[in-house]
Motif scaffolding. Sequence first.
Motif, PDB file in Angstrom:
ATOM      1  N   ARG A  94     -14.126 -16.752  10.837  1.00 38.29           N
ATOM      2  CA  ARG A  94     -13.471 -17.849  11.719  1.00 38.29           C
ATOM      3  C   ARG A  94     -13.215 -19.140  10.873  1.00 38.29           C
ATOM      4  N   ARG A 100      -5.500 -18.944  14.070  1.00 35.25           N
ATOM      5  CA  ARG A 100      -5.749 -17.543  14.649  1.00 35.25           C
ATOM      6  C   ARG A 100      -4.945 -16.840  14.000  1.00 35.25           C
ATOM      7  N   ARG A 102      -2.640 -13.405  13.523  1.00 28.63           N
ATOM      8  CA  ARG A 102      -2.222 -12.347  14.553  1.00 28.63           C
ATOM      9  C   ARG A 102      -2.673 -10.893  14.045  1.00 28.63           C
ATOM     10  N   ASP A 129     -11.525 -12.700  19.913  1.00 28.68           N
ATOM     11  CA  ASP A 129     -10.303 -13.648  20.525  1.00 28.68           C
ATOM     12  C   ASP A 129     -10.441 -15.048  20.217  1.00 28.68           C
ATOM     13  N   GLN A 130     -11.819 -15.573  19.940  1.00 26.67           N
ATOM     14  CA  GLN A 130     -11.972 -16.825  19.467  1.00 26.67           C
ATOM     15  C   GLN A 130     -11.257 -16.954  17.860  1.00 26.67           C
ATOM     16  N   THR A 131     -11.398 -15.905  17.190  1.00 28.70           N
ATOM     17  CA  THR A 131     -11.064 -15.964  15.661  1.00 28.70           C
ATOM     18  C   THR A 131      -9.456 -15.445  15.531  1.00 28.70           C
ATOM     19  N   PHE A 132      -8.985 -14.624  16.238  1.00 27.23           N
ATOM     20  CA  PHE A 132      -7.984 -13.943  16.013  1.00 27.23           C
ATOM     21  C   PHE A 132      -6.771 -13.955  17.204  1.00 27.23           C
ATOM     22  N   THR A 133      -5.676 -13.856  17.004  1.00 29.64           N
ATOM     23  CA  THR A 133      -4.546 -13.672  18.264  1.00 29.64           C
ATOM     24  C   THR A 133      -4.601 -11.981  18.424  1.00 29.64           C
TER      25      THR A 133
END
Length: 451
Positions: A94, A100, A102, A129-133
């Motif tokens: 992150r 973020r 995909r 979810d905080q790091t990626f879409t």
Amino acid sequence: MSDFARRILTRQDSTVPRYTSYPPANHFAAGEGAKLESAFVDAARDADAISLYIHIPFCDRLCWFCGCHTKHTLRYEPVKAYIDVLLQEIALWRERLPLRARISKLHLGGGSPSLLTRDDLRRLKAALDQTFTMADAEISIEIDPTDIKDGSIAALMEFGLTRASLGVQDFDPAVQKAINRLQSYEDTARVVGELRAHGVASVNIDALYGLPLQTEERLRNTIAQVISLKPERVALFGYAHVPWMKPHQKLIPEDELPDNAARFDNARMAAQMLVASGYEAIGIDHFALPQDGLAVAVHDGRLHRNFQGYTDDDAPVLIGLGPSSIGRFHGGYLQNEVATGQYTARVSAGGLPLARGLALTDDDRMRGWVIERLMCDYAFSLEELRQRFGEAADDLVDFAQQIAAFDRDGLCHIACGLFSVTPEAWPLVRIVASRFDAWLDVGTRRYSKAV
């Protein structure tokens, strides 16, 4: 075994890499993963889509056939502590990915990811979810049916499960006892039913041939039971007996293993049963119903091969999370620390746990493309090879022509600019692929059987 296959396997080396990567992972070098970190992170930042592999290195039973990096535990405390470290590794990514990225596909493997509690699955999903879409990601999870209890499927669905991969191996009680994996057909069918009831539209089942005490009749019964469960995909792997790498496999007496002829015959028989039941053969060891994404990828020319086997995943970057996980980008391969203790120490010290790796040369990429096409399509176009790699491909084109011209075994030929493996030799395609492997060193490396 056909006379053709018998002749080939007696005249040529029958232990070759599985070619889930090129070069194979045993050529990754210590320290190279850390050297590639900067370029790897840059590639992840620039990628329009990323694949994630997350490794859960724990099982609540030790299967003697297993070739995975995992450990047996009867207590959940070590698993919970490991999730804490895994969340730290995600946080390190992150920091390096301010936007973020995909995620197109996520595979949760092991080990046994299905032993995770709902709370730990929630913690893991929140960190992702905080790091990626993750909104449109295909999420596949490996499931040991004996792990599934009340609420387990609901927890996996909450995580985002879209494809379930169930380990079966063999349903015969004698074979199960010989590999220390007791799992009834009834329990497996119950789990498949629960998955369907929760809306899971894609189920994969793993089966193995080449197991101890496995006869044609026993495997035939297992495949019939697998077909009755109506999975969208079936992976029919050959058991890789590598006790020099996995000491627990020494618990399997070698005199109880089928010989090369029996392995070949059992694999062909199982494949024929699956095809007769409406499955399409995908490469050397996967089968899929016509509407499944893998079958569609074959017809569209989009089939690929990676560390999970055959896939329609075309993301340019793969990030591996957890010990032993492998990442990939255009510049090369990187592998996390294999030992969980060393992985934990690296992450706790605030650094990505990248250890072994390999920087790809242009020649590696070119040969890797040829080998992947052979493994996926049993053929490759000489003209496409030139178009992709330019003048650098001339020598490899000449080499391919020499391989075909001097082939006396009927393994391959060239016609209309297409280098092709003959249909009778498709089960032996790894042998043909190995001829393009500049890293192959039969004298010092030990591999699994070609069939």
